[in-house]
Write a protein that holds these residues in place. Structure first.
Motif, mmCIF file in Angstrom:
data_model
loop_
_atom_site.group_PDB
_atom_site.id
_atom_site.type_symbol
_atom_site.label_atom_id
_atom_site.label_comp_id
_atom_site.label_asym_id
_atom_site.label_seq_id
_atom_site.Cartn_x
_atom_site.Cartn_y
_atom_site.Cartn_z
ATOM 1 N N THR A 10 0.850 -1.195 0.000
ATOM 2 C CA THR A 10 0.000 0.000 0.000
ATOM 3 C C THR A 10 0.885 1.244 0.000
ATOM 4 O O THR A 10 2.083 1.179 0.305
ATOM 5 N N ALA A 11 0.271 2.371 -0.332
ATOM 6 C CA ALA A 11 1.012 3.631 -0.318
ATOM 7 C C ALA A 11 1.537 3.926 1.080
ATOM 8 O O ALA A 11 2.671 4.375 1.251
ATOM 9 N N SER A 12 0.737 3.652 2.100
ATOM 10 C CA SER A 12 1.152 3.894 3.478
ATOM 11 C C SER A 12 2.400 3.078 3.834
ATOM 12 O O SER A 12 3.343 3.601 4.427
ATOM 13 N N GLU A 13 2.405 1.801 3.449
ATOM 14 C CA GLU A 13 3.572 0.945 3.723
ATOM 15 C C GLU A 13 4.794 1.438 2.956
ATOM 16 O O GLU A 13 5.914 1.417 3.469
ATOM 17 N N TYR A 14 4.589 1.897 1.720
ATOM 18 C CA TYR A 14 5.712 2.377 0.918
ATOM 19 C C TYR A 14 6.284 3.659 1.506
ATOM 20 O O TYR A 14 7.503 3.835 1.569
ATOM 21 N N ILE A 15 5.412 4.542 1.973
ATOM 22 C CA ILE A 15 5.873 5.785 2.599
ATOM 23 C C ILE A 15 6.625 5.469 3.893
ATOM 24 O O ILE A 15 7.649 6.094 4.191
ATOM 25 N N GLN A 16 6.159 4.483 4.645
ATOM 26 C CA GLN A 16 6.887 4.060 5.851
ATOM 27 C C GLN A 16 8.278 3.527 5.479
ATOM 28 O O GLN A 16 9.252 3.795 6.184
ATOM 29 N N LEU A 17 8.361 2.803 4.360
ATOM 30 C CA LEU A 17 9.660 2.321 3.886
ATOM 31 C C LEU A 17 10.579 3.493 3.566
ATOM 32 O O LEU A 17 11.758 3.491 3.926
ATOM 33 N N ALA A 18 10.037 4.519 2.922
ATOM 34 C CA ALA A 18 10.834 5.707 2.612
ATOM 35 C C ALA A 18 11.320 6.383 3.888
ATOM 36 O O ALA A 18 12.489 6.790 3.982
ATOM 37 N N GLU A 19 10.459 6.477 4.886
ATOM 38 C CA GLU A 19 10.856 7.096 6.158
ATOM 39 C C GLU A 19 11.959 6.287 6.840
ATOM 40 O O GLU A 19 12.908 6.861 7.382
ATOM 41 N N ARG A 20 11.847 4.962 6.817
ATOM 42 C CA ARG A 20 12.905 4.118 7.395
ATOM 43 C C ARG A 20 14.221 4.290 6.649
ATOM 44 O O ARG A 20 15.289 4.334 7.251
ATOM 45 N N ALA A 21 14.138 4.425 5.331
ATOM 46 C CA ALA A 21 15.355 4.600 4.533
ATOM 47 C C ALA A 21 16.042 5.920 4.872
ATOM 48 O O ALA A 21 17.269 5.984 4.987
ATOM 49 N N VAL A 22 15.245 6.971 5.058
ATOM 50 C CA VAL A 22 15.820 8.274 5.433
ATOM 51 C C VAL A 22 16.437 8.185 6.829
ATOM 52 O O VAL A 22 17.551 8.687 7.063
ATOM 53 N N ASP A 23 15.743 7.537 7.760
ATOM 54 C CA ASP A 23 16.290 7.361 9.111
ATOM 55 C C ASP A 23 17.602 6.585 9.084
ATOM 56 O O ASP A 23 18.556 6.946 9.777
ATOM 57 N N ARG A 24 17.632 5.535 8.276
ATOM 58 C CA ARG A 24 18.852 4.716 8.193
ATOM 59 C C ARG A 24 20.022 5.541 7.670
ATOM 60 O O ARG A 24 21.131 5.464 8.179
ATOM 61 N N PHE A 25 19.767 6.347 6.630
ATOM 62 C CA PHE A 25 20.831 7.204 6.113
ATOM 63 C C PHE A 25 21.277 8.215 7.156
ATOM 64 O O PHE A 25 22.472 8.484 7.308
ATOM 65 N N SER A 26 20.326 8.782 7.903
ATOM 66 C CA SER A 26 20.673 9.764 8.937
ATOM 67 C C SER A 26 21.645 9.185 9.951
ATOM 68 O O SER A 26 22.540 9.883 10.427
ATOM 69 N N LEU A 27 21.473 7.906 10.262
ATOM 70 C CA LEU A 27 22.362 7.256 11.225
ATOM 71 C C LEU A 27 23.692 6.832 10.612
ATOM 72 O O LEU A 27 24.745 7.002 11.214
ATOM 73 N N SER A 28 23.649 6.291 9.404
ATOM 74 C CA SER A 28 24.859 5.701 8.823
ATOM 75 C C SER A 28 25.722 6.695 8.052
ATOM 76 O O SER A 28 26.939 6.531 7.980
ATOM 77 N N GLN A 29 25.081 7.687 7.417
ATOM 78 C CA GLN A 29 25.764 8.631 6.532
ATOM 79 C C GLN A 29 26.500 7.897 5.404
ATOM 80 O O GLN A 29 27.531 8.350 4.911
#
Length: 105
Positions: free
Chosen positions: A7-26
């Motif tokens: 669903t769009a909601s699940e995909y947007i959650q995936l995008a948010e997790r990806a941004v969070d992961r980048f914020s931590l790992s750089q």
């Protein structure tokens, strides 16, 4: 094991997790993943709400309303163009004939 979003909601959650992961790992790979998933979140949202794939005009209109998304999409498209320039046209779906090595002797 996670499954691909349905669903769009699940995909947007995936995008948010990806941004969070980048914020931590750089990490550059995490950055590219975050950009790619965020840029394509609109496709999922549009398909769910309009019942058809997003067309370029839909993306342009959405980009005007959401300038941050437009910038992310431009980054994603720029990364794709840079890869094509550096590597050439990728053979993303090789035919069976090309995937199997020639065995003639």
């Amino acid at each position: 094991m996670r499954t691909f979003p349905e669903t769009a909601s699940e995909y947007i959650q995936l995008a948010e997790r990806a941004v969070d992961r980048f914020s931590l790992s750089q990490n550059i790979d995490d950055l590219f993943t975050a950009i790619l998933v965020t840029a394509h979140s609109f496709d999922f949202f549009h398909r769910e709400n309009k019942g058809r794939p997003a067309e370029e005009a839909d993306k342009q209109a959405f980009g005007i309303e959401n300038p941050d998304w437009k910038i992310i999409r431009q980054l994603c498209n720029g990364g794709t163009r840079a890869r094509l320039t550096a590597v050439g046209d990728p053979n993303l779906c090789p035919s069976a004939e090309r995937a199997i090595p020639d065995r003639t002797v």
